[in-house]
Design an enzyme around this catalytic site. Structure first.
Site, PDB file in Angstrom:
ATOM      1  N   CYS A 208     -13.694 -12.216  -0.788  1.00  8.82           N
ATOM      2  CA  CYS A 208     -13.748 -11.492   0.475  1.00  8.82           C
ATOM      3  C   CYS A 208     -12.779 -10.313   0.426  1.00  8.82           C
ATOM      4  O   CYS A 208     -11.600 -10.492   0.089  1.00  8.82           O
ATOM      5  CB  CYS A 208     -13.383 -12.436   1.625  1.00  8.82           C
ATOM      6  SG  CYS A 208     -13.205 -11.598   3.216  1.00  8.82           S
ATOM      7  N   CYS A 211      -9.784 -11.091   3.213  1.00 10.64           N
ATOM      8  CA  CYS A 211      -8.783 -12.161   3.108  1.00 10.64           C
ATOM      9  C   CYS A 211      -8.697 -12.783   1.720  1.00 10.64           C
ATOM     10  O   CYS A 211      -7.895 -13.695   1.504  1.00 10.64           O
ATOM     11  CB  CYS A 211      -9.069 -13.248   4.140  1.00 10.64           C
ATOM     12  SG  CYS A 211     -10.601 -14.159   3.859  1.00 10.64           S
ATOM     13  N   CYS A 230     -17.921 -15.012   4.661  1.00 14.17           N
ATOM     14  CA  CYS A 230     -16.605 -15.580   4.372  1.00 14.17           C
ATOM     15  C   CYS A 230     -16.326 -16.713   5.355  1.00 14.17           C
ATOM     16  O   CYS A 230     -16.386 -16.506   6.571  1.00 14.17           O
ATOM     17  CB  CYS A 230     -15.515 -14.517   4.485  1.00 14.17           C
ATOM     18  SG  CYS A 230     -13.854 -15.177   4.161  1.00 14.17           S
ATOM     19  N   CYS A 233     -12.973 -15.705   7.580  1.00  9.76           N
ATOM     20  CA  CYS A 233     -12.845 -14.560   8.480  1.00  9.76           C
ATOM     21  C   CYS A 233     -14.247 -14.108   8.879  1.00  9.76           C
ATOM     22  O   CYS A 233     -15.233 -14.803   8.597  1.00  9.76           O
ATOM     23  CB  CYS A 233     -12.034 -13.426   7.835  1.00  9.76           C
ATOM     24  SG  CYS A 233     -12.879 -12.546   6.505  1.00  9.76           S
ATOM     25  N   ASP A 358     -17.006  -2.700 -26.309  1.00  4.86           N
ATOM     26  CA  ASP A 358     -16.509  -4.046 -26.036  1.00  4.86           C
ATOM     27  C   ASP A 358     -17.700  -4.982 -25.887  1.00  4.86           C
ATOM     28  O   ASP A 358     -18.475  -4.875 -24.930  1.00  4.86           O
ATOM     29  CB  ASP A 358     -15.676  -4.029 -24.754  1.00  4.86           C
ATOM     30  CG  ASP A 358     -15.121  -5.402 -24.381  1.00  4.86           C
ATOM     31  OD1 ASP A 358     -15.437  -6.383 -25.071  1.00  4.86           O
ATOM     32  OD2 ASP A 358     -14.385  -5.480 -23.383  1.00  4.86           O
TER      33      ASP A 358
END
Length: 450
Positions: A208, A211, A230, A233, A358
């Site tokens: 989130c 939060c 979430c 929140c 990579d």
């Protein structure tokens, strides 16, 4: 326009004509020359066009193709960059070609695939009407860094065109994580009843932004996409303007689904490609097209380079799939669920700059899922064949079914000896180029530039 701009455009057009007439083409050199002569040439070339930009990590090329064919049903004076030359010089070359063909005194429309890191260079000169954000997944760590770095590049690019409307994938949490200067309209999936689930534990972008708790999902389509919320929140998926309301049937070569209650079919497979069609539909509706016109555009779109492209090699059917990151790889592997005929697998891994140097991402790809299928032969090739061979062994592929071919040029011989009629190829970008070049040399396809 300045004399400098006129000279730059004419030199670019002359170079483009020469390449197209006497060689197999070339998508970047005319643009490189033009911008050297006039750094503002892109602004001059695009000033009489309304522009739609398609950007994001995965799905740009197919979404651009679908969008182009959709809008072509209403706007005949339209151009695009069909070869996927999606950086500044390639886009200049696209406009050079369109500049020659555009009807005088008529405003044109351009649908452009733009590399997410190059967006800020393009919007410095082009002020698009619409920017489509497809998704953001971990990709080319050596070039981009993490997903938040990628998205910031996209945000910075859009901010240079504050009047552009962003059509964003609402199922991607990252596209709802920042306040933007641009207006945002969201598309996504509403095809399942609400439940409660979590994304796979090895998934990026599920924190989130408010939060930092792990997001939950009412339903999860794939990777970090879905109807997220979430539990700690009020952060949740935004309201969708355009939505897939039903997925009817997915096969190994087609998709049937409904958007806003309207039925559609495409000749590309996989849930990830339904997202691409949804993005193209959203652009079409934004520009006032009917569902019938949009379906006509879907039907007109052709297979794109390396995107489920089917090639005949004698009596074998080669299905070529471009892979470049773990999310894309996993979606291609998921496609194998829909294949009803026996098949073999060839996987080719290169690490040239265009692929990303990579290759650690292969360890996040779900090669273990190949064990779910009765695959008689898995062939590994490419510059990094040793790492890919180890990855296949760790995934549990039996050694008696595993063949290692260091040279991509030997892969076509292997096609002919395969124990199955169908062969799925999973290859990185430059590996696709190598393979197609060799297929062209042997007369199986007509070579074309990408």
């Amino acid at each position: 326009m300045s004399i400098r701009g006129t000279i730059a455009i004419n030199i670019g057009k002359l170079t483009q004509w020469g390449l197209q007439t006497f060689t197999k083409g070339g998508t970047s050199l005319p643009g490189k020359l033009a911008v050297k002569l006039d750094p503002d040439v892109l602004k001059h070339l695009s000033e009489n066009f309304d522009v739609v930009i398609i950007t994001g990590t995965n799905g740009k090329t197919l979404t651009t193709s679908l969008t182009y064919h959709v809008l072509q049903q209403k706007f005949p004076n339209i151009l695009t960059n069909p070869t996927g030359a999606n950086m500044e010089q390639g886009i200049i070359s696209t406009f050079l070609d369109g500049y020659s063909r555009k009807v005088k005194h008529e405003k044109g429309l351009a649908v452009l695939e733009v590399d997410e890191a190059s967006l800020v260079k393009v919007t410095k000169f082009i002020k698009p009407k619409v920017i489509v954000n497809t998704n953001v997944f971990r990709d080319q760590m050596d070039r981009f860094g993490e997903i938040y770095t990628i998205y910031q590049k996209m945000v910075d690019g859009a901010a240079l065109a504050p009047d552009a409307v962003i059509l964003a994938n609402g199922d991607s949490p990252i596209f709802h994580s920042k306040e933007l200067v641009n207006k945002q309209i969201y598309f996504g999936f509403n095809h399942e009843p609400d439940g409660d689930t979590a994304a796979h534990y090895n998934t990026d972008g599920v924190l989130c932004p408010n939060c930092q708790h792990i997001l939950r999902y009412k339903f999860n389509t794939y990777s970090n996409l879905g109807k997220y919320y979430c539990p700690h929140c009020d952060f949740k998926r935004p309201e969708l303007t355009y939505a897939v309301t039903k997925v009817n049937k997915l096969t190994h070569n087609s998709s049937s689904f409904e958007i806003d209650g309207h039925p559609f079919t495409t000749n590309v497979a996989g849930l990830y490609n339904v997202y691409n069609a949804l993005a193209a539909y959203s652009v079409g509706r934004y520009f006032g097209l009917t569902p019938e016109q949009i379906q006509a555009g879907f039907s007109a779109a052709q297979q794109k380079f390396g995107r489920q492209e089917t090639i005949k090699v004698d009596d074998k059917e080669i299905i070529l799939n471009l892979i470049k990151n773990p999310v894309g790889l996993n979606q291609v592997i998921d496609l194998l669920n829909y294949e009803e005929d026996p098949f073999s697998v060839v996987s080719i891994l290169n690490d040239r700059p265009a692929d990303g140097t990579d290759v650690s991402w292969i360890w996040d790809g779900n090669y273990e899922k190949l064990l779910d299928f009765d695959i008689p032969k898995v062939t590994v090739s490419g510059i990094r064949h040793k790492e890919l061979t180890l990855r296949m062994k760790v995934a549990g592929i039996p050694e008696d079914r595993l063949t290692v071919l260091p040279e991509v040029t030997d892969v076509i011989k292997e096609f002919k000896k395969a124990p199955t009629k169908k062969i799925y190829v999973l290859a990185t970008y430059t590996a696709v180029l190598q393979l197609r070049k060799e297929l062209a040399n042997q007369g199986y396809i007509a070579e074309r530039m990408k």
